[in-house]
Enzyme design. Sequence first.
Site, PDB file in Angstrom:
ATOM      1  N   TRP A 105      51.950 -23.540 -27.400  1.00 22.84           N
ATOM      2  CA  TRP A 105      52.609 -24.391 -28.392  1.00 22.84           C
ATOM      3  C   TRP A 105      53.902 -23.755 -28.888  1.00 22.84           C
ATOM      4  O   TRP A 105      54.741 -24.430 -29.468  1.00 22.84           O
ATOM      5  CB  TRP A 105      51.664 -24.688 -29.566  1.00 22.84           C
ATOM      6  CG  TRP A 105      51.594 -23.613 -30.603  1.00 22.84           C
ATOM      7  CD1 TRP A 105      50.969 -22.409 -30.490  1.00 22.84           C
ATOM      8  CD2 TRP A 105      52.190 -23.641 -31.914  1.00 22.84           C
ATOM      9  NE1 TRP A 105      51.128 -21.681 -31.636  1.00 22.84           N
ATOM     10  CE2 TRP A 105      51.869 -22.418 -32.531  1.00 22.84           C
ATOM     11  CE3 TRP A 105      52.945 -24.576 -32.613  1.00 22.84           C
ATOM     12  CZ2 TRP A 105      52.292 -22.109 -33.826  1.00 22.84           C
ATOM     13  CZ3 TRP A 105      53.359 -24.250 -33.904  1.00 22.84           C
ATOM     14  CH2 TRP A 105      53.037 -23.031 -34.493  1.00 22.84           C
TER      15      TRP A 105
ATOM     16  N   ASP B 177      52.094 -45.671 -57.257  1.00 18.99           N
ATOM     17  CA  ASP B 177      52.123 -45.550 -55.794  1.00 18.99           C
ATOM     18  C   ASP B 177      53.043 -44.395 -55.455  1.00 18.99           C
ATOM     19  O   ASP B 177      53.570 -43.727 -56.344  1.00 18.99           O
ATOM     20  CB  ASP B 177      52.635 -46.861 -55.146  1.00 18.99           C
ATOM     21  CG  ASP B 177      52.151 -47.003 -53.702  1.00 18.99           C
ATOM     22  OD1 ASP B 177      52.307 -46.044 -52.928  1.00 18.99           O
ATOM     23  OD2 ASP B 177      51.618 -48.075 -53.362  1.00 18.99           O
TER      24      ASP B 177
ATOM     25  N   GLU C 215      55.527 -22.706 -41.389  1.00 18.99           N
ATOM     26  CA  GLU C 215      54.594 -23.718 -40.903  1.00 18.99           C
ATOM     27  C   GLU C 215      53.136 -23.327 -41.169  1.00 18.99           C
ATOM     28  O   GLU C 215      52.333 -24.165 -41.557  1.00 18.99           O
ATOM     29  CB  GLU C 215      54.818 -23.943 -39.400  1.00 18.99           C
ATOM     30  CG  GLU C 215      53.749 -24.754 -38.695  1.00 18.99           C
ATOM     31  CD  GLU C 215      53.706 -26.215 -39.090  1.00 18.99           C
ATOM     32  OE1 GLU C 215      54.708 -26.698 -39.652  1.00 18.99           O
ATOM     33  OE2 GLU C 215      52.675 -26.856 -38.858  1.00 18.99           O
TER      34      GLU C 215
ATOM     35  N   THR D  75      48.623 -13.495 -52.282  1.00 22.45           N
ATOM     36  CA  THR D  75      47.405 -14.082 -51.722  1.00 22.45           C
ATOM     37  C   THR D  75      46.186 -13.479 -52.406  1.00 22.45           C
ATOM     38  O   THR D  75      45.224 -14.189 -52.736  1.00 22.45           O
ATOM     39  CB  THR D  75      47.333 -13.846 -50.202  1.00 22.45           C
ATOM     40  OG1 THR D  75      48.616 -14.111 -49.639  1.00 22.45           O
ATOM     41  CG2 THR D  75      46.326 -14.761 -49.557  1.00 22.45           C
TER      42      THR D  75
ATOM     43  N   LYS E 238      45.588 -15.066 -55.725  1.00 25.18           N
ATOM     44  CA  LYS E 238      44.898 -16.350 -55.641  1.00 25.18           C
ATOM     45  C   LYS E 238      43.390 -16.155 -55.485  1.00 25.18           C
ATOM     46  O   LYS E 238      42.602 -16.783 -56.187  1.00 25.18           O
ATOM     47  CB  LYS E 238      45.447 -17.190 -54.474  1.00 25.18           C
ATOM     48  CG  LYS E 238      46.925 -17.538 -54.643  1.00 25.18           C
ATOM     49  CD  LYS E 238      47.318 -18.775 -53.878  1.00 25.18           C
ATOM     50  CE  LYS E 238      46.960 -20.029 -54.615  1.00 25.18           C
ATOM     51  NZ  LYS E 238      47.998 -20.581 -55.468  1.00 25.18           N
TER      52      LYS E 238
ATOM     53  N   SER F  83      41.475 -25.083 -55.463  1.00 22.94           N
ATOM     54  CA  SER F  83      41.736 -24.862 -56.884  1.00 22.94           C
ATOM     55  C   SER F  83      41.305 -26.056 -57.736  1.00 22.94           C
ATOM     56  O   SER F  83      41.166 -25.927 -58.950  1.00 22.94           O
ATOM     57  CB  SER F  83      43.226 -24.596 -57.128  1.00 22.94           C
ATOM     58  OG  SER F  83      43.641 -23.487 -56.374  1.00 22.94           O
TER      59      SER F  83
ATOM     60  N   HIS G 167      57.421 -10.747 -37.684  1.00 25.70           N
ATOM     61  CA  HIS G 167      56.170 -10.006 -37.442  1.00 25.70           C
ATOM     62  C   HIS G 167      55.384 -10.648 -36.297  1.00 25.70           C
ATOM     63  O   HIS G 167      54.386 -10.086 -35.858  1.00 25.70           O
ATOM     64  CB  HIS G 167      55.317  -9.879 -38.713  1.00 25.70           C
ATOM     65  CG  HIS G 167      54.740 -11.155 -39.236  1.00 25.70           C
ATOM     66  ND1 HIS G 167      54.552 -11.380 -40.569  1.00 25.70           N
ATOM     67  CD2 HIS G 167      54.319 -12.268 -38.621  1.00 25.70           C
ATOM     68  CE1 HIS G 167      54.032 -12.577 -40.736  1.00 25.70           C
ATOM     69  NE2 HIS G 167      53.878 -13.143 -39.577  1.00 25.70           N
ATOM     70  N   HIS G 168      55.811 -11.830 -35.828  1.00 22.10           N
ATOM     71  CA  HIS G 168      55.226 -12.401 -34.615  1.00 22.10           C
ATOM     72  C   HIS G 168      55.853 -11.784 -33.366  1.00 22.10           C
ATOM     73  O   HIS G 168      55.510 -12.170 -32.253  1.00 22.10           O
ATOM     74  CB  HIS G 168      55.436 -13.915 -34.583  1.00 22.10           C
ATOM     75  CG  HIS G 168      54.788 -14.632 -35.733  1.00 22.10           C
ATOM     76  ND1 HIS G 168      53.514 -15.136 -35.670  1.00 22.10           N
ATOM     77  CD2 HIS G 168      55.224 -14.901 -36.977  1.00 22.10           C
ATOM     78  CE1 HIS G 168      53.206 -15.708 -36.827  1.00 22.10           C
ATOM     79  NE2 HIS G 168      54.216 -15.574 -37.639  1.00 22.10           N
TER      80      HIS G 168
ATOM     81  N   ARG H 297      45.183 -12.991 -24.844  1.00 24.06           N
ATOM     82  CA  ARG H 297      44.937 -14.412 -25.075  1.00 24.06           C
ATOM     83  C   ARG H 297      45.553 -15.237 -23.952  1.00 24.06           C
ATOM     84  O   ARG H 297      46.296 -14.721 -23.122  1.00 24.06           O
ATOM     85  CB  ARG H 297      45.493 -14.840 -26.436  1.00 24.06           C
ATOM     86  CG  ARG H 297      46.948 -14.580 -26.617  1.00 24.06           C
ATOM     87  CD  ARG H 297      47.395 -14.811 -28.047  1.00 24.06           C
ATOM     88  NE  ARG H 297      47.468 -16.219 -28.387  1.00 24.06           N
ATOM     89  CZ  ARG H 297      48.386 -16.742 -29.221  1.00 24.06           C
ATOM     90  NH1 ARG H 297      49.277 -15.968 -29.795  1.00 24.06           N
ATOM     91  NH2 ARG H 297      48.392 -18.016 -29.491  1.00 24.06           N
TER      92      ARG H 297
ATOM     93  N   TYR I 191      52.049 -21.604 -43.569  1.00 23.83           N
ATOM     94  CA  TYR I 191      51.769 -21.807 -44.997  1.00 23.83           C
ATOM     95  C   TYR I 191      51.745 -23.279 -45.356  1.00 23.83           C
ATOM     96  O   TYR I 191      51.070 -23.685 -46.297  1.00 23.83           O
ATOM     97  CB  TYR I 191      52.753 -21.021 -45.861  1.00 23.83           C
ATOM     98  CG  TYR I 191      52.545 -19.528 -45.681  1.00 23.83           C
ATOM     99  CD1 TYR I 191      51.271 -18.996 -45.759  1.00 23.83           C
ATOM    100  CD2 TYR I 191      53.590 -18.672 -45.390  1.00 23.83           C
ATOM    101  CE1 TYR I 191      51.042 -17.660 -45.550  1.00 23.83           C
ATOM    102  CE2 TYR I 191      53.368 -17.324 -45.180  1.00 23.83           C
ATOM    103  CZ  TYR I 191      52.094 -16.827 -45.262  1.00 23.83           C
ATOM    104  OH  TYR I 191      51.865 -15.499 -45.055  1.00 23.83           O
TER     105      TYR I 191
ATOM    106  N   SER J 124      58.514 -37.495 -38.947  1.00 22.40           N
ATOM    107  CA  SER J 124      57.433 -37.988 -39.808  1.00 22.40           C
ATOM    108  C   SER J 124      57.161 -37.009 -40.952  1.00 22.40           C
ATOM    109  O   SER J 124      57.024 -37.403 -42.107  1.00 22.40           O
ATOM    110  CB  SER J 124      56.175 -38.182 -38.961  1.00 22.40           C
ATOM    111  OG  SER J 124      55.046 -38.245 -39.779  1.00 22.40           O
ATOM    112  N   SER J 125      57.118 -35.709 -40.620  1.00 16.31           N
ATOM    113  CA  SER J 125      56.836 -34.710 -41.656  1.00 16.31           C
ATOM    114  C   SER J 125      57.933 -34.671 -42.704  1.00 16.31           C
ATOM    115  O   SER J 125      57.658 -34.555 -43.895  1.00 16.31           O
ATOM    116  CB  SER J 125      56.712 -33.320 -41.032  1.00 16.31           C
ATOM    117  OG  SER J 125      55.591 -33.256 -40.218  1.00 16.31           O
TER     118      SER J 125
ATOM    119  N   HIS K 146      56.582 -19.444 -39.198  1.00 18.11           N
ATOM    120  CA  HIS K 146      55.810 -18.802 -40.252  1.00 18.11           C
ATOM    121  C   HIS K 146      55.657 -19.661 -41.492  1.00 18.11           C
ATOM    122  O   HIS K 146      54.544 -19.820 -41.982  1.00 18.11           O
ATOM    123  CB  HIS K 146      56.259 -17.381 -40.573  1.00 18.11           C
ATOM    124  CG  HIS K 146      55.106 -16.658 -41.193  1.00 18.11           C
ATOM    125  ND1 HIS K 146      54.073 -16.127 -40.454  1.00 18.11           N
ATOM    126  CD2 HIS K 146      54.741 -16.526 -42.481  1.00 18.11           C
ATOM    127  CE1 HIS K 146      53.145 -15.681 -41.268  1.00 18.11           C
ATOM    128  NE2 HIS K 146      53.520 -15.904 -42.500  1.00 18.11           N
TER     129      HIS K 146
ATOM    130  N   HIS L 177      45.876 -28.317 -27.028  1.00 17.68           N
ATOM    131  CA  HIS L 177      44.924 -28.081 -28.122  1.00 17.68           C
ATOM    132  C   HIS L 177      45.675 -27.657 -29.380  1.00 17.68           C
ATOM    133  O   HIS L 177      45.446 -28.185 -30.463  1.00 17.68           O
ATOM    134  CB  HIS L 177      43.901 -27.014 -27.702  1.00 17.68           C
ATOM    135  CG  HIS L 177      43.139 -26.395 -28.835  1.00 17.68           C
ATOM    136  ND1 HIS L 177      42.166 -27.066 -29.548  1.00 17.68           N
ATOM    137  CD2 HIS L 177      43.217 -25.162 -29.401  1.00 17.68           C
ATOM    138  CE1 HIS L 177      41.672 -26.273 -30.490  1.00 17.68           C
ATOM    139  NE2 HIS L 177      42.302 -25.117 -30.434  1.00 17.68           N
TER     140      HIS L 177
END
Lengths: 537, 272
Positions: A147, A111, A260, A333, A336, A273, A307-308, A455, A262, A174-175, A258, A82
């Site tokens: 994951w 293009d 990722e 943040t 924003k 925006s 922090h993870h 979890r 963002y 790809s990314s 991390h 998932h």
Amino acid sequence: MSGAITDAHADHIEHDDHGPTKGWRRWLYATNHKDIGTMYLLLSLVMFFVGGSMALIIRSELFTPGLQFVDPAFFNQMTTMHALIMVFGAVMPAFVGLANWMIPLMIGAPDMALPRMNNWSFWILPVAFGILASTLFMPGGAPASGWTMYPPLVLQTGDAFPFLIFSVHLMGLSSIMGAINVIVTIINMRAPDMSLLKMPMFVWTWLITAYLLIAVMPVLAGAVTMLLTDQFFGTSFFLAAGGGDPVMFQHIFWFFGHPEVYIMILPAFGVVSEIIPTFSRKPLFGHDSMVYAASSIAFLSFIVWAHHMFTVGMPLTGQMFFMFATMLIAVPTGVKVFNWMATMWRGSMTFETPMLFSLGFLFLFTIGGFSGLMLAIAPADIQYHDSYFVVAHFHYVLVPGSIFALMAAVYYWMPKWTGHFYNESLGKLHFWLSTIFVNVTFFPMHFLGLAGMPRRIPDYSTQFTDFNSIASVGAIGFGLSQLLFVYVVYQCARKKGEVASQAVWDNPRGLEWTVPSPAPYHTFATPPKISSDAAFS
Amino acid sequence: MIRKLCTGVLLLAASSNALADWAINMPKGITELSAETHQIHMIIFWWCVAIAVVVFGAMIYSLFAHRKSKGAVPATFSHSMTAEVIWTVIPVVILLIMAVPSAELMIKLEDTRDPDLTIVATGYQWKWHYTYQGEDVAYYSTLARNSAAARRRGSGIDPSTVDNYLLDVDNPLVIPQGAKVRLLLTSNDVVHAWWVPDLAIKKDAIPGYMNETWFKAEQTGTFRGQCAELCGMDHGYMPIVVEVLEPAEFQAWLENEKGGATSLAATSGEQK
């Protein structure tokens, strides 16, 4: 704005005979940014439903204590798949699809800069997800280590292991190619007179995102390659028995992980925006400070990864550093959120579906931001860590955050893509159903986490029953509501709705609204002229 | 899916008479530091509530006052240095206010000096092993039998009829009240995490590492937690139960264990 553009598009309409080739060649050999954008968006929609079905298997099992439908091993495969499918298959390709469609239109380019690489970077993805999905049918089943792929657990994966690594490599490839394309396009192909600070926010946030992708996807590739060599080639990067370090993987993974997160939210900031100013009939407040805020968030994303990992046993000074750095993220943040608020302030608002989804984003992403602020407080995080509180937090920033922004973007730009409006009543119904059910699903998870539910467990003690049942009902409601989205998009793509004008909305800003609706196959063959006082900022 | 939902609704109806308490917040716990953790959690929570009231309040006001249907005419302002500075500085100040107590608590949590008792907890797939250092007492702690029987798919046992379903073990960790216990954590296979909410302790057990943490339980009783780091198939089935005894009772228990007698803890594990 539109007055400032010469009627350059009059020329390219005459060139419309360079239409698409017919049949499957149009898609397999696609080099047109609009075709590739469409394919990315469709792929991510399919993946959204595949990943969503897995979420519904998870939520069905968790509806009540005891095991009813699946065994623990399969449950772990579902949570892992998932996440991988939603992160790499639904959210990221959807934003790349939007970038393909909109960046050339927003900067006045004909293009993307590297169309053949664009084709390659898209067509790798179905292969990658084909490989990943095939692991479900292998001996030992799909990957089941989450994951995050922490060793040594991930090394217990069955035959699926090398396929997991290979599919992650392909997704990264790809990314990276997509990101290179975005950067080269934005840096080289802007209309004359569009200086960097005049670029629309969506383009800006994507430029920053693309740099993040190039910086961290190779780090992920390195980490999973080390897993591969640990498994098959006798190395011990992460194996304590051979002198390696399992915690090092976590550091490397989150150095990718991390930024990722963002990568998944910055383009959403860009979308919102664009939309809030249009429906507030007021320019975006503090355009330049929004650019600086997004850049600060990107910079900070590189120095907060641990922090993870507040529970892995880092030295006190390390924990302090990561706690303070993480708290700092709240500042840009906050800037924003306050700027969006100031954009709406004393505007003249209307509430079409894209605006509703953007407002849903604004309120619910902020709730995810609050739980994020709580998670930054390291001593409290030690209690929250790996509990359902974390599940609630990241789903609030990803579902009513990234996904709502994607929905908003589709409703906002779809009339430009198809030349027809979607069904506004059904769009609004989709918004309200999604908003109600997303909260029913994820809000109770805060309580579960605080009350002590970890979890990634397939079964739980009976005191967690009520909130789990509520969350499961919400999840099924949310899943069914998304079928409505498919119907609305299908209707719009079949040109069933009202005809859209060139501007589509009430005097929106941006070059994409200066080409006809639907946008012709080739746009901006001649770069548009922007008057020097064009009010982007 | 609809069939699953119907089945689920029926199951819920069947078990609704056994619905337990609605805990919605972090427990205050039984140690000084768990109370302080709870306190800092509530402080940051109330800060969030205060910010939410201001921010959401302004947004909701704007949504109603500044709408086109009410004839609102859009203003043209698009930036204000003063506003940007204000909403940068205020969050910084709030964060500084929060940073100080958080850092102080972190320092206390890491202070494992001068323990009265040291216990090594080793994670296994899927159970815990406890060794009382210098006491010649060591044993495994696994999921209690009645939970283990009920947890199988198609077991036919309603989890609500099982006491402390999935949160009960055969041999709990037994500790004395009021003693500073240093817990050393490691693992024999994959990464696990030892989490007991009432102690406000969560620490990873990692192969090749010896992590340390500490707590001083101030109440007697039985306190429950679970493994908190995904550790494979039966990650959901390796609970942690801590039994806090009066110091004298604890000494008696310890002496009994050293004699190699059958574990007293095994019987106390049956208690509620």
